[in-house]
Structures are given as structure tokens and as C-alpha cells.
Scaffold this motif. Sequence first.
Motif, PDB file in Angstrom:
ATOM      1  N   ARG A 163      64.586 114.419  30.472  1.00  0.00           N
ATOM      2  CA  ARG A 163      65.137 113.221  31.087  1.00  0.00           C
ATOM      3  C   ARG A 163      66.650 113.403  31.261  1.00  0.00           C
ATOM      4  NH1 ARG A 163      67.535 108.121  29.682  1.00  0.00           N
ATOM      5  NH2 ARG A 163      66.640 106.434  30.923  1.00  0.00           N
ATOM      6  N   MET A 164      67.178 112.952  32.396  1.00  0.00           N
ATOM      7  CA  MET A 164      68.617 112.984  32.667  1.00  0.00           C
ATOM      8  C   MET A 164      69.181 114.401  32.664  1.00  0.00           C
ATOM      9  SD  MET A 164      69.458 109.812  33.155  1.00  0.00           S
ATOM     10  CE  MET A 164      71.242 109.885  33.088  1.00  0.00           C
ATOM     11  N   HIS A 165      68.423 115.352  33.204  1.00  0.00           N
ATOM     12  CA  HIS A 165      68.942 116.722  33.290  1.00  0.00           C
ATOM     13  C   HIS A 165      69.628 116.931  34.630  1.00  0.00           C
ATOM     14  CE1 HIS A 165      69.070 121.034  32.388  1.00  0.00           C
ATOM     15  NE2 HIS A 165      68.910 121.169  33.691  1.00  0.00           N
ATOM     16  N   PRO A 166      70.806 117.585  34.682  1.00  0.00           N
ATOM     17  CA  PRO A 166      71.631 118.037  33.563  1.00  0.00           C
ATOM     18  C   PRO A 166      71.929 116.877  32.613  1.00  0.00           C
ATOM     19  CG  PRO A 166      72.466 118.931  35.620  1.00  0.00           C
ATOM     20  CD  PRO A 166      71.433 117.906  35.979  1.00  0.00           C
ATOM     21  N   GLU A 167      72.025 117.204  31.341  1.00  0.00           N
ATOM     22  CA  GLU A 167      71.972 116.174  30.308  1.00  0.00           C
ATOM     23  C   GLU A 167      73.369 115.748  29.844  1.00  0.00           C
ATOM     24  OE1 GLU A 167      69.086 115.472  26.429  1.00  0.00           O
ATOM     25  OE2 GLU A 167      68.789 117.135  27.811  1.00  0.00           O
ATOM     26  N   PRO A 168      73.566 114.433  29.689  1.00  0.00           N
ATOM     27  CA  PRO A 168      74.856 113.963  29.170  1.00  0.00           C
ATOM     28  C   PRO A 168      75.037 114.333  27.702  1.00  0.00           C
ATOM     29  CG  PRO A 168      73.340 112.124  29.447  1.00  0.00           C
ATOM     30  CD  PRO A 168      72.664 113.324  30.031  1.00  0.00           C
ATOM     31  N   MET A 169      76.299 114.380  27.280  1.00  0.00           N
ATOM     32  CA  MET A 169      76.615 114.883  25.943  1.00  0.00           C
ATOM     33  C   MET A 169      77.538 113.939  25.188  1.00  0.00           C
ATOM     34  SD  MET A 169      77.460 118.812  27.046  1.00  0.00           S
ATOM     35  CE  MET A 169      78.433 118.205  28.432  1.00  0.00           C
ATOM     36  N   ARG A 170      77.479 114.055  23.877  1.00  0.00           N
ATOM     37  CA  ARG A 170      78.475 113.467  22.995  1.00  0.00           C
ATOM     38  C   ARG A 170      79.225 114.617  22.335  1.00  0.00           C
ATOM     39  NH1 ARG A 170      82.486 110.199  21.608  1.00  0.00           N
ATOM     40  NH2 ARG A 170      82.501 109.541  19.418  1.00  0.00           N
ATOM     41  N   VAL A 171      80.524 114.675  22.551  1.00  0.00           N
ATOM     42  CA  VAL A 171      81.393 115.651  21.893  1.00  0.00           C
ATOM     43  C   VAL A 171      82.544 114.870  21.281  1.00  0.00           C
ATOM     44  CG1 VAL A 171      82.878 117.663  22.178  1.00  0.00           C
ATOM     45  CG2 VAL A 171      80.786 117.468  23.542  1.00  0.00           C
ATOM     46  N   TRP A 172      82.724 115.006  19.982  1.00  0.00           N
ATOM     47  CA  TRP A 172      83.791 114.241  19.337  1.00  0.00           C
ATOM     48  C   TRP A 172      85.150 114.552  19.959  1.00  0.00           C
ATOM     49  CZ3 TRP A 172      82.530 114.665  13.384  1.00  0.00           C
ATOM     50  CH2 TRP A 172      81.592 113.670  13.060  1.00  0.00           C
ATOM     51  N   PRO A 173      85.977 113.524  20.144  1.00  0.00           N
ATOM     52  CA  PRO A 173      87.321 113.733  20.688  1.00  0.00           C
ATOM     53  C   PRO A 173      88.124 114.706  19.825  1.00  0.00           C
ATOM     54  CG  PRO A 173      86.768 111.400  20.655  1.00  0.00           C
ATOM     55  CD  PRO A 173      85.684 112.105  19.892  1.00  0.00           C
ATOM     56  N   ILE A 174      89.076 115.345  20.446  1.00  0.00           N
ATOM     57  CA  ILE A 174      89.843 116.378  19.757  1.00  0.00           C
ATOM     58  C   ILE A 174      90.728 115.802  18.654  1.00  0.00           C
ATOM     59  CG2 ILE A 174      91.908 116.409  21.221  1.00  0.00           C
ATOM     60  CD1 ILE A 174      91.426 119.569  21.243  1.00  0.00           C
ATOM     61  N   ASP A 175      90.954 114.477  18.681  1.00  0.00           N
ATOM     62  CA  ASP A 175      91.754 113.837  17.626  1.00  0.00           C
ATOM     63  C   ASP A 175      90.880 113.047  16.652  1.00  0.00           C
ATOM     64  OD1 ASP A 175      90.965 111.844  19.331  1.00  0.00           O
ATOM     65  OD2 ASP A 175      92.943 110.905  19.518  1.00  0.00           O
ATOM     66  N   SER A 176      89.579 113.356  16.609  1.00  0.00           N
ATOM     67  CA  SER A 176      88.663 112.612  15.741  1.00  0.00           C
ATOM     68  C   SER A 176      88.967 112.838  14.266  1.00  0.00           C
ATOM     69  CB  SER A 176      87.215 113.038  16.027  1.00  0.00           C
ATOM     70  OG  SER A 176      87.032 114.408  15.724  1.00  0.00           O
ATOM     71  N   ASN A 177      88.434 111.947  13.442  1.00  0.00           N
ATOM     72  CA  ASN A 177      88.561 112.042  11.979  1.00  0.00           C
ATOM     73  C   ASN A 177      90.014 112.197  11.534  1.00  0.00           C
ATOM     74  OD1 ASN A 177      85.812 112.072  12.350  1.00  0.00           O
ATOM     75  ND2 ASN A 177      85.414 113.610  10.791  1.00  0.00           N
TER      76      ASN A 177
END
Length: 237
Positions: A163-177
Motif C-alpha cells: 500500500r502507498m508504494h513508493p512508501e512514505p517514511m518516518r525519519v527522526w529529525p536531525i535535531d531529535s532527542n
Amino acid sequence: MGPWTKTHIGDRAVDFWNLKAGQGTVKFAGFLSEAEGAVFSGFESLQQHIDYGARGEDQIAMNEMLDVRAWNIGEDIWMVDYTTSLNSPLENGILLDAYRYGGGIGFRATETWHKDNCTVLTSDGKTRIDADGSYARWCLVEGESDVEEGRSGILFMSHPSNRMHPEPMRVWPIDSNGGRGDMYFEFVPIRHDDWKLDPKKTYTLKYRMIIFDGKLDAETAEKYWNSFASVPKAELK
């Protein structure tokens, strides 16, 4: 399995990930099969997503069957196929709400990976800076390690039938944590749109991972994805 955090059964919200909410959980229900041999090893298992808010007894909201198979395909290179099949026994099914986390396949990297020593590259050329929320056929995640080559990584691939291919992603922001930039990646089939699972219908998501020491370039990643995406055709002569 990624976390199904926001769902609805009728007009009632159910969170299967954050246990503190007391709305639901995921229960390991057992192995369906196990295999070990010279070619590959793997297993099939059943997980049940339990709804605590049903009238009367707790009810199974979703059944999830995981099929995981692993191959050693070369020196310091492993291939893992990860297939998840979902179905709902509920009379009216279940709605998986659009959210930045949910389903697919997720990876929380080692605590030693941070913004200064790990990288992201997607099939569309996105990086750690702009990959979050974008779509990709594959995503290459690498970071510093203590192997001789100095780096290790995982190439995550989404199958064209998903479903939804190409598939959306979650990538943590570079300033996370707190600015550390810790690494988290997930293919999220509900990132931008709700997904209704109709009753007693099976929905399947397929992923492949190439796990390696050293470095992998975009050209090689594309070859791996093409191999995963292509279905051999049998011809009768």
C-alpha cells in the motif's frame, strides 16, 4: 511490526502501542512454523492486537502473521525478508488512522548513532535532512561501527505491491532527542492517509533488508531493489 498507535474501532480510539493509555496491547500468540537449513532460516508467528475497550471481554481487533526469513548471501552481507499479513475479525473491521508512526517496518538504531556519524539516503536522493515524510522505494541507513570497515548499515526495501508504494517514511529529525540526532527509520503506509481494514480480509506488506558491514552506494541499492521487485515469469514451451 511497527506501532499501530492511532486506530479507531467505530467511534472509539484504540492505541495498541502506548500501554499507559490502557486501550490495547499486542500479544505474541505463538509460532506457526520454524525453519533452519543450509539455504535459509526463518519462522512464521502470530501476533494478536487486543482491544481492552470492548464491551464484555477483551477482543482481538487484528491478527498479524509475520513471515521472517534470513539468508547469508556473502561475506558480511545478510538478506532478510519480512512479510506481515493483517486481518480483522471485527464485524466492521478497523480504521488505522493517518499518523507519522504505524505499521510497516521500523528500526531504532544503536545509541551510538547520532547526527554526526550516521547517514540516510533514499531512492529519490533524500538525506537525513529531508527524508522524513517523503516517499521511497528503498532507504539506506548507515552508521559508524566497530567493524574493520568502520561502518555498517541496513538497506530497507518496500515491495511494489505494498500500500502507498513508493512508501512514505518516518525519519527522526536531525535535531531529535535534545539535539543528539538519534536515528530512527520506518516505512509508514499510513503516514499521510487512513487505511480501513475491512472484516475478514487479509492485507499484506512485504519488505526486504540487506544488512552489511562497510558502505553501499545508490547504484548497488537500486540493483538490490530491482531484484526484490521483479517477479520471475515462468513460460511454457
